[in-house]
Structures are given as C-alpha cells and as structure tokens.
Design a protein around this motif. Structure first.
Motif, PDB file in Angstrom:
ATOM      1  N   ILE A  57       2.759   4.926  87.997  1.00 24.85           N
ATOM      2  CA  ILE A  57       2.179   4.482  86.724  1.00 24.85           C
ATOM      3  C   ILE A  57       0.696   4.834  86.677  1.00 24.85           C
ATOM      4  N   LEU A  58      -0.016   4.585  87.797  1.00 18.73           N
ATOM      5  CA  LEU A  58      -1.453   4.885  87.832  1.00 18.73           C
ATOM      6  C   LEU A  58      -1.697   6.396  87.738  1.00 18.73           C
ATOM      7  N   SER A  59      -0.789   7.164  88.330  1.00 22.77           N
ATOM      8  CA  SER A  59      -0.914   8.620  88.246  1.00 22.77           C
ATOM      9  C   SER A  59      -0.722   9.069  86.794  1.00 22.77           C
ATOM     10  N   LEU A  60       0.270   8.482  86.126  1.00 20.28           N
ATOM     11  CA  LEU A  60       0.510   8.796  84.705  1.00 20.28           C
ATOM     12  C   LEU A  60      -0.731   8.435  83.876  1.00 20.28           C
ATOM     13  N   ALA A  61      -1.356   7.295  84.214  1.00 17.87           N
ATOM     14  CA  ALA A  61      -2.559   6.875  83.495  1.00 17.87           C
ATOM     15  C   ALA A  61      -3.692   7.880  83.714  1.00 17.87           C
ATOM     16  N   ARG A  62      -3.927   8.263  84.978  1.00 14.39           N
ATOM     17  CA  ARG A  62      -5.005   9.220  85.275  1.00 14.39           C
ATOM     18  C   ARG A  62      -4.759  10.542  84.569  1.00 14.39           C
ATOM     19  N   ALA A  63      -3.501  10.983  84.582  1.00 11.95           N
ATOM     20  CA  ALA A  63      -3.175  12.272  83.967  1.00 11.95           C
ATOM     21  C   ALA A  63      -3.439  12.242  82.464  1.00 11.95           C
ATOM     22  N   ASN A  64      -3.420  11.055  81.872  1.00  9.37           N
ATOM     23  CA  ASN A  64      -3.609  10.960  80.419  1.00  9.37           C
ATOM     24  C   ASN A  64      -4.958  10.368  80.027  1.00  9.37           C
ATOM     25  N   GLY A  65      -5.884  10.352  80.995  1.00  8.36           N
ATOM     26  CA  GLY A  65      -7.257   9.948  80.678  1.00  8.36           C
ATOM     27  C   GLY A  65      -7.421   8.464  80.403  1.00  8.36           C
ATOM     28  N   ASP A  92       7.332  -9.119  83.607  1.00  4.01           N
ATOM     29  CA  ASP A  92       8.183  -9.199  84.799  1.00  4.01           C
ATOM     30  C   ASP A  92       9.610  -8.778  84.454  1.00  4.01           C
ATOM     31  N   ASN A  93      10.001  -8.976  83.162  1.00  5.53           N
ATOM     32  CA  ASN A  93      11.346  -8.568  82.739  1.00  5.53           C
ATOM     33  C   ASN A  93      11.533  -7.064  82.887  1.00  5.53           C
ATOM     34  N   LEU A  94      10.495  -6.311  82.496  1.00  3.17           N
ATOM     35  CA  LEU A  94      10.578  -4.849  82.593  1.00  3.17           C
ATOM     36  C   LEU A  94      10.740  -4.457  84.054  1.00  3.17           C
ATOM     37  N   MET A  95       9.951  -5.111  84.922  1.00  3.00           N
ATOM     38  CA  MET A  95       9.997  -4.807  86.352  1.00  3.00           C
ATOM     39  C   MET A  95      11.390  -5.093  86.923  1.00  3.00           C
ATOM     40  N   LYS A  96      11.985  -6.233  86.477  1.00  3.64           N
ATOM     41  CA  LYS A  96      13.267  -6.665  87.049  1.00  3.64           C
ATOM     42  C   LYS A  96      14.452  -5.887  86.482  1.00  3.64           C
ATOM     43  N   GLN A  97      14.406  -5.627  85.146  1.00  4.02           N
ATOM     44  CA  GLN A  97      15.612  -5.092  84.492  1.00  4.02           C
ATOM     45  C   GLN A  97      15.647  -3.579  84.408  1.00  4.02           C
ATOM     46  N   ALA A  98      14.481  -2.930  84.540  1.00  2.48           N
ATOM     47  CA  ALA A  98      14.450  -1.509  84.217  1.00  2.48           C
ATOM     48  C   ALA A  98      14.475  -0.625  85.451  1.00  2.48           C
ATOM     49  N   THR A  99      15.012   0.578  85.293  1.00  6.30           N
ATOM     50  CA  THR A  99      14.987   1.583  86.356  1.00  6.30           C
ATOM     51  C   THR A  99      13.593   2.228  86.368  1.00  6.30           C
ATOM     52  N   PRO A 100      13.224   2.922  87.472  1.00  7.25           N
ATOM     53  CA  PRO A 100      11.912   3.590  87.473  1.00  7.25           C
ATOM     54  C   PRO A 100      11.751   4.543  86.289  1.00  7.25           C
ATOM     55  N   GLY A 101      12.827   5.239  85.911  1.00  4.77           N
ATOM     56  CA  GLY A 101      12.750   6.161  84.765  1.00  4.77           C
ATOM     57  C   GLY A 101      12.432   5.412  83.485  1.00  4.77           C
ATOM     58  N   GLU A 102      13.058   4.249  83.310  1.00  7.91           N
ATOM     59  CA  GLU A 102      12.807   3.446  82.106  1.00  7.91           C
ATOM     60  C   GLU A 102      11.382   2.907  82.097  1.00  7.91           C
ATOM     61  N   ILE A 103      10.917   2.451  83.264  1.00  7.17           N
ATOM     62  CA  ILE A 103       9.551   1.922  83.344  1.00  7.17           C
ATOM     63  C   ILE A 103       8.544   3.011  82.964  1.00  7.17           C
ATOM     64  N   LYS A 104       8.741   4.216  83.512  1.00  4.11           N
ATOM     65  CA  LYS A 104       7.802   5.304  83.202  1.00  4.11           C
ATOM     66  C   LYS A 104       7.874   5.672  81.720  1.00  4.11           C
ATOM     67  N   ALA A 105       9.094   5.660  81.156  1.00  2.00           N
ATOM     68  CA  ALA A 105       9.242   5.997  79.733  1.00  2.00           C
ATOM     69  C   ALA A 105       8.513   4.970  78.861  1.00  2.00           C
ATOM     70  N   VAL A 106       8.688   3.675  79.189  1.00  2.00           N
ATOM     71  CA  VAL A 106       8.059   2.615  78.389  1.00  2.00           C
ATOM     72  C   VAL A 106       6.537   2.672  78.542  1.00  2.00           C
ATOM     73  N   LEU A 107       6.059   2.845  79.779  1.00  2.00           N
ATOM     74  CA  LEU A 107       4.601   2.917  79.996  1.00  2.00           C
ATOM     75  C   LEU A 107       4.004   4.154  79.337  1.00  2.00           C
ATOM     76  N   GLY A 108       4.745   5.262  79.353  1.00  2.00           N
ATOM     77  CA  GLY A 108       4.272   6.480  78.682  1.00  2.00           C
ATOM     78  C   GLY A 108       4.064   6.217  77.198  1.00  2.00           C
ATOM     79  N   HIS A 109       4.996   5.481  76.596  1.00  2.00           N
ATOM     80  CA  HIS A 109       4.885   5.104  75.181  1.00  2.00           C
ATOM     81  C   HIS A 109       3.618   4.269  74.951  1.00  2.00           C
ATOM     82  N   GLU A 110       3.435   3.251  75.805  1.00  2.00           N
ATOM     83  CA  GLU A 110       2.271   2.370  75.625  1.00  2.00           C
ATOM     84  C   GLU A 110       0.963   3.138  75.808  1.00  2.00           C
ATOM     85  N   MET A 111       0.944   4.070  76.761  1.00  2.00           N
ATOM     86  CA  MET A 111      -0.264   4.875  76.964  1.00  2.00           C
ATOM     87  C   MET A 111      -0.539   5.712  75.721  1.00  2.00           C
TER      88      MET A 111
END
Ligand SMILES: [Zn+2]
Length: 451
Positions: free
Chosen positions: A237-245, A280-299
C-alpha cells in the motif's frame, strides 16, 4: 491461475510451431537445415493477442450474487429511494409544526428576553431549534439508522451503542449549526438582497475546513485509529502511495466493525495531515488484490483533488439553492408571515421555513448531486484500476459492496439515485480494462476470471 499458465504455454508453443513449420516444409525433411529465427522478431510472433470477452466476464461476476442475497440488497437499496421522499416530507411537517404552532416564534421571543444583541439571539434560538427538531425526528432516525439496518443485518450495534454515536453526531451537528446559522443571519442583516451569495461562500469555506480537519478531529470521536502492523500488504500500500505521489508514511486501521461490516477506506488530509486509513472490515474480509484495488481508488480521489471538484460542484448547487430559498421564503412569508409571527427574512423565527424550502430543493436536486459525486467516483475507479492493476480484485470488491447497493439498476435509476457507479458499471469498467491489458504479463498471469 493454472489454467491461464497452461493457456499461455499452449499459445506460445503453437506460435513457435507456426513459425518453424513453414520453414521446415519449404526446406523439406531430408535437407533439414536449422531454421534461422530472427530473435528480435520472436516476442511479436510468440505472443499473439489473447482474446478476453469483457461482456461475458462481467455477466459471470454478476451471476455470483443471486437469489436471496440479490433480493435483499435490491430491496434495501430501493427502500432508500422512498426514504429520500419520506425524509423530506417529515422535515417539512416538522417545520410546519414549529411555524404554525408559533413554537418557533416563542423560541425567538425567549432569545430576545435573554439578550438584546441581535447577533447572540441567533445562537440562542438555534440551540432550542436543534433540541426540538432532534427530538421530533428521533423516531425516524431510530427507524432508519437502527431498526432498518438491523432488519437487513447491516449493523453490529446494540441500541445503546447506536444511541451513544447518535448523541456524538448530534452534538457535533449542533456546534456546526450554531456557527453556520449565526453567520448566515449576520450576512442577511448586512446584505439583505445578496446574502445568499455570501452565505454560499461561508458554507463552502466551512465544508472545506471540515473535510480537512474531520479525519484528525471528528472521525476519532466515533472510531479508534491505530497504525496497521507491518506486513507485506502494508508495504505494498505504501509503495502504491509513493508511486502516485501521496506523502503518507503510515497506514491506519480503524474499528468500523463497531458499527457495521461495511468495507471502506479513505485517503484524506492536507499538507502535513495526509493519512491513509482503512476499516478493519476491509482488512478482515478482503483479499490483497481487493485491498489494493480499493486503496488505488481512494488514492485517485486524493491525487485528482476531488475534494476541490466536489466543493466547486456542490458550491454551485448551494448557490442556486440559497438563491431559490431566498425567493421561496419571501413568497411564503407574504402569505403565512402573520400566522407564523415571522416578520422578515432576518427574523430567526423563520429558520424552519428556510430549512423546509432548502430541503425540498435538495430532494429535487438529487440527480444533480448524485451525478457530481458519481462522476468523481468513476474517475477514481479508473485511476484505481490503472494504479493497482487489479481488475479482478476490483470486481470482487464491487460484489462485496453489493450487500447494501443494488448491483444492476436501470440507466435512469443509476442516473437519479446512485452516488457511486453501480456494481455492474464498476465490474464492466474493470473487465474492459482487463481486456485492454490482457496481453500484459501481470494481467495474463493474474487471477483467473470466472468465464
Ligand atoms: Zn470513492
């Protein structure tokens, strides 16, 4: 995953065979010279385009939510359409009670007895107004936010926990009303003809400040935030953040499961307060792919300055709304002013009428309001797909949101009622993105789609 690897290997094998065999045929079996293969031509020949049917993949994903689950989320979401109307009618009835019983005029008189300052009479009126309207609308709040949420299995709270949160939200609402309404009446007294222009500036500024400070000062009133323990996903997630400024050096998790099982996240803040938070729901219910997809959207919201876009869009709507409210109030006051004991627009006893007109306009503006937010959400979806490269994670995350959002609305239904793209639109966007990137190695070898 295995199926894709086998398919890839077969395609590569077939293309090598296709390259080699004509040469062999021409040369004949007996001479059998080794065919000369131009190495720079190999990648092109070795990876013919793989076909991926975005429409079929979209339908396959949508078919995963069916039967009772589909009926339940459709009915929950469609019920929300009626609640928009019910809320507005209820607000108008409450305003009518305050005005026609002259309770509003009585509250103004009390304020006048306490102080002669016209400035301070307004907040004294507002305290009484907020207490009375909160009590009168409490039954509807209990039904919508507690009973109905439990009926659909969407809340994790006991009544007392819900009521505690309701108290906190109401107290914050009271402070907001005190500041905003007092300033609006000061502007009405100073500029009776053009107050609605200046009031728009004040309200937009106020919303801007609130958006900026809310993650640091308001959200922690309802939820506990803590840094996410170090893990591969946190580093990704932090790498995705750095890559997107995005200048964030930590990821926070908050206990949204206190309230519900909904999955969400946000990237918020300004200058030094930039913060990536996820439930915490996202952390518990989602796969790593889903977490990255959701965080990418928020970024995407953060990078594309959607807060500014929303402030400008809603600022224009508020400007039109205040302008029409001024016009509507003056007409109502001509007819009912005597019955209400409301003298003019600078009389705070007329506040319920201003609120009623503004609320009705808000209902009529629903498609515009939703289109503004849906436009930003759609942009963030596309940004998230490009940033995270997780079309299947994005599609399954969209399916998880289908517990409380109807998956497949009609086009007009989506235009009028959806503040986010529907599940179908989002999954279709993701599958179109996938089809256009299907020959990229990470996508070709990614998770198998449900075709
Ligand atoms: Zn969003």
């Amino acid at each position: 995953m295995v199926r894709v690897f086998i398919a890839c290997a077969m395609v590569i094998a077939l293309s090598i065979f296709a390259t080699v065999s004509p040469a062999s045929a021409q040369a004949g079996p007996s001479s059998a010279p080794l065919p000369h293969v131009e190495t720079h031509a190999l990648p092109e020949v070795a990876s013919p385009p793989v076909h991926f049917d975005a429409e079929k993949a979209t339908r396959a994903y949508l078919a995963r939510v069916s039967g009772k689950a589909r009926e339940r989320s459709d009915s929950y979401f469609e019920g929300g359409y009626w609640l928009l109307l019910v809320d507005t009618l209820y607000a108008v009835v409450v305003a009518a009670i305050l005005l026609f019983t002259r309770l509003s005029a009585w509250m103004r008189n009390r304020a006048q007895k306490i102080t002669r300052s016209r400035f301070w009479q307004v907040p004294i009126y507002v305290v009484q107004y907020v207490i009375v309207t909160t009590i009168l609308t409490l039954p509807l709040s209990i039904y919508e936010e507690f009973i109905r949420e439990h009926a659909y299995g969407l809340s994790n709270q006991t009544f007392l926990q819900w009521f505690g949160d309701f108290g906190i939200v109401s107290a914050v609402g009271l402070v907001q009303m005190l500041i905003v309404v007092t300033l609006i009446y000061a502007l009405i007294r100073a500029t009776p003809k053009s107050w609605w222009v200046w009031a728009t500036v004040v309200v937009v500024f106020f919303i801007g400040v609130q958006i900026t400070i809310a993650p640091v000062f308001l959200f922690p009133l309802l939820n506990h935030y803590k840094p996410l323990p170090d893990s591969p996903i946190k580093q990704q997630i932090l790498s995705l953040a750095r890559a997107n400024g995005i200048p964030a050096d930590n990821v926070y998790e908050f206990d949204a499961s206190r309230q519900s099982n909904r999955i969400s996240a946000n990237v918020s803040g300004f200058l030094g307060t930039t913060q990536i938070s996820m439930t915490d729901n996202l952390m518990k219910q989602a796969t790593p792919g889903e977490i990255k997809a959701v965080l990418g959207h928020e970024m995407g919201h953060y990078v594309m300055n959607h807060q500014v876009f929303l402030l400008v869009g809603f600022g224009l709507l508020i400007l039109i709304g205040f302008g029409l409210t001024d016009w509507g109030f003056r007409r109502l006051a001509v007819v009912f002013g005597g019955v209400w004991d409301v003298r003019s627009i600078d009389d705070p006893a007329g506040w319920p009428a201003i609120m009623a007109v503004f609320t009705v306009l808000g209902l009529l503006g629903t498609p515009l309001e939703n289109t503004i937010t849906r436009t930003a959400e759609h942009e963030a979806d596309i940004f998230g797909l490009n940033a995270s490269r997780q079309p299947d994670g994005f599609a399954t995350a969209a399916l998880k949101l289908a517990t409380y959002r109807k998956l497949e609305p009609g086009p007009w239904e989506e235009f009028i009622f959806y503040d986010h793209p529907s599940g179908r639109t989002r999954i279709h966007d993701a599958m179109v993105w996938k089809a256009e990137h299907i020959n990229d190695c990470d996508i070709k070898n990614g998770p198998v789609s449900p075709q």
